[in-house]
Design a protein around this motif. Structure first.
Motif, PDB file in Angstrom:
ATOM      1  N   GLY A  73       0.818  -1.205   0.000  1.00 10.53           N
ATOM      2  CA  GLY A  73       0.000   0.000   0.000  1.00 10.53           C
ATOM      3  C   GLY A  73       0.853   1.258   0.000  1.00 10.53           C
ATOM      4  O   GLY A  73       0.532   2.244  -0.682  1.00 10.53           O
ATOM      5  N   SER A  74       1.950   1.221   0.727  1.00 10.35           N
ATOM      6  CA  SER A  74       2.876   2.359   0.734  1.00 10.35           C
ATOM      7  C   SER A  74       3.524   2.549  -0.635  1.00 10.35           C
ATOM      8  O   SER A  74       3.659   3.673  -1.128  1.00 10.35           O
ATOM      9  CB  SER A  74       3.973   2.155   1.779  1.00 10.35           C
ATOM     10  OG  SER A  74       3.409   2.006   3.051  1.00 10.35           O
ATOM     11  N   VAL A  75       3.910   1.436  -1.265  1.00 11.67           N
ATOM     12  CA  VAL A  75       4.494   1.507  -2.604  1.00 11.67           C
ATOM     13  C   VAL A  75       3.477   2.058  -3.596  1.00 11.67           C
ATOM     14  O   VAL A  75       3.800   2.912  -4.429  1.00 11.67           O
ATOM     15  CB  VAL A  75       5.004   0.110  -3.046  1.00 11.67           C
ATOM     16  CG1 VAL A  75       5.389   0.102  -4.517  1.00 11.67           C
ATOM     17  CG2 VAL A  75       6.163  -0.327  -2.175  1.00 11.67           C
ATOM     18  N   ALA A  76       2.235   1.591  -3.498  1.00  9.48           N
ATOM     19  CA  ALA A  76       1.184   2.076  -4.410  1.00  9.48           C
ATOM     20  C   ALA A  76       0.906   3.553  -4.178  1.00  9.48           C
ATOM     21  O   ALA A  76       0.683   4.306  -5.134  1.00  9.48           O
ATOM     22  CB  ALA A  76      -0.088   1.261  -4.214  1.00  9.48           C
ATOM     23  N   PHE A  77       0.915   3.977  -2.924  1.00 13.52           N
ATOM     24  CA  PHE A  77       0.671   5.388  -2.596  1.00 13.52           C
ATOM     25  C   PHE A  77       1.738   6.280  -3.238  1.00 13.52           C
ATOM     26  O   PHE A  77       1.440   7.335  -3.788  1.00 13.52           O
ATOM     27  CB  PHE A  77       0.657   5.563  -1.076  1.00 13.52           C
ATOM     28  CG  PHE A  77       0.320   6.942  -0.613  1.00 13.52           C
ATOM     29  CD1 PHE A  77      -0.965   7.432  -0.734  1.00 13.52           C
ATOM     30  CD2 PHE A  77       1.295   7.756  -0.056  1.00 13.52           C
ATOM     31  CE1 PHE A  77      -1.290   8.706  -0.309  1.00 13.52           C
ATOM     32  CE2 PHE A  77       0.993   9.031   0.377  1.00 13.52           C
ATOM     33  CZ  PHE A  77      -0.309   9.507   0.250  1.00 13.52           C
ATOM     34  N   ILE A  78       2.984   5.822  -3.194  1.00 17.36           N
ATOM     35  CA  ILE A  78       4.077   6.582  -3.820  1.00 17.36           C
ATOM     36  C   ILE A  78       3.958   6.517  -5.338  1.00 17.36           C
ATOM     37  O   ILE A  78       4.117   7.523  -6.031  1.00 17.36           O
ATOM     38  CB  ILE A  78       5.442   6.046  -3.341  1.00 17.36           C
ATOM     39  CG1 ILE A  78       5.625   6.331  -1.858  1.00 17.36           C
ATOM     40  CG2 ILE A  78       6.580   6.639  -4.154  1.00 17.36           C
ATOM     41  CD1 ILE A  78       6.780   5.597  -1.225  1.00 17.36           C
ATOM     42  N   GLU A  79       3.673   5.325  -5.870  1.00 16.55           N
ATOM     43  CA  GLU A  79       3.603   5.137  -7.321  1.00 16.55           C
ATOM     44  C   GLU A  79       2.448   5.928  -7.938  1.00 16.55           C
ATOM     45  O   GLU A  79       2.569   6.430  -9.050  1.00 16.55           O
ATOM     46  CB  GLU A  79       3.456   3.644  -7.632  1.00 16.55           C
ATOM     47  CG  GLU A  79       3.536   3.290  -9.084  1.00 16.55           C
ATOM     48  CD  GLU A  79       4.909   3.478  -9.692  1.00 16.55           C
ATOM     49  OE1 GLU A  79       4.983   3.713 -10.901  1.00 16.55           O
ATOM     50  OE2 GLU A  79       5.913   3.396  -8.955  1.00 16.55           O
TER      51      GLU A  79
END
Length: 198
Positions: A73-79
């Motif tokens: 979820g953190s990776v998706a938020f950044i992406e």
């Protein structure tokens, strides 16, 4: 004065070593035998009809999936450039970790071992409801992302080129999020079924 002659016994290294090995193996078998003979399905004088080992494994799976969902979820938020679409994995993973951790201490099998009652069962239920809602919302959002990876259509079918994240990366993240959320939900349903029937 008569002198006694001491005759040294014959010593065959190979035969004596073999006898020692046989004696050691038989003593190992004897030391293990009482442990296997005394196992009658009880732990601390309580019946093991509740599959505590299976439930604990499922709880560990839920915690691992929750941590992985939080990270993805953190990776998706950044992406996604700080959009909270698949960033739902952050609260969904956090609630899954909390719910699984609280559920470990409130499960019936654990209370048999510790002798305590399931005090936090209500808190675990609320946490699982919140986690389940967030995980279902995450699955829906991930499916939407797979169908429209850009997610930035402005109504005319044209996307703003400057802010477009990589569609391939978003699809991979969405697929991983779906697998993690579905695994967490499935294991939660299995644990709930065990708690209700056992």
């Amino acid at each position: 004065m008569k002198r006694k002659l001491c005759v040294a016994p014959s010593f065959n290294c190979d035969d004596d070593m073999e006898e020692l090995n046989v004696a050691a193996l038989s003593s190992r078998k004897e030391s293990v035998a009482p442990l296997t003979a005394e196992r009658d399905g009880t732990l601390f004088r309580h019946s093991l009809s509740y599959p505590l080992a299976l439930v604990l494994r499922l709880r560990v799976l839920q915690i691992v999936c929750g941590i992985s969902t939080l990270v993805m979820g953190s990776v998706a938020f950044i992406e996604e450039r700080q959009k909270f679409n698949m960033g739902l994995g952050i609260p969904a993973g956090g609630f899954s970790i909390l719910a699984a951790a609280v559920s470990i201490h409130t499960s019936r099998g654990w209370s048999l071992v510790t002798g305590g009652a399931s005090v936090g069962a209500g808190a675990a239920g609320v946490l699982w409801i919140a986690s389940g809602c967030l995980l279902i919302a995450l699955i829906v959002q991930s499916c939407r992302t797979i169908l429209d990876p850009s997610g930035l259509d402005n109504g005319d079918g044209e996307a703003i080129e400057d802010y477009r994240p990589s569609p391939r990366d978003l699809i991979v993240i969405a697929c991983v999020q779906i697998v993690l959320a579905a695994s967490t939900l499935f294991s939660a349903v299995v644990c709930a079924r065990i708690d209700c029937t056992a």
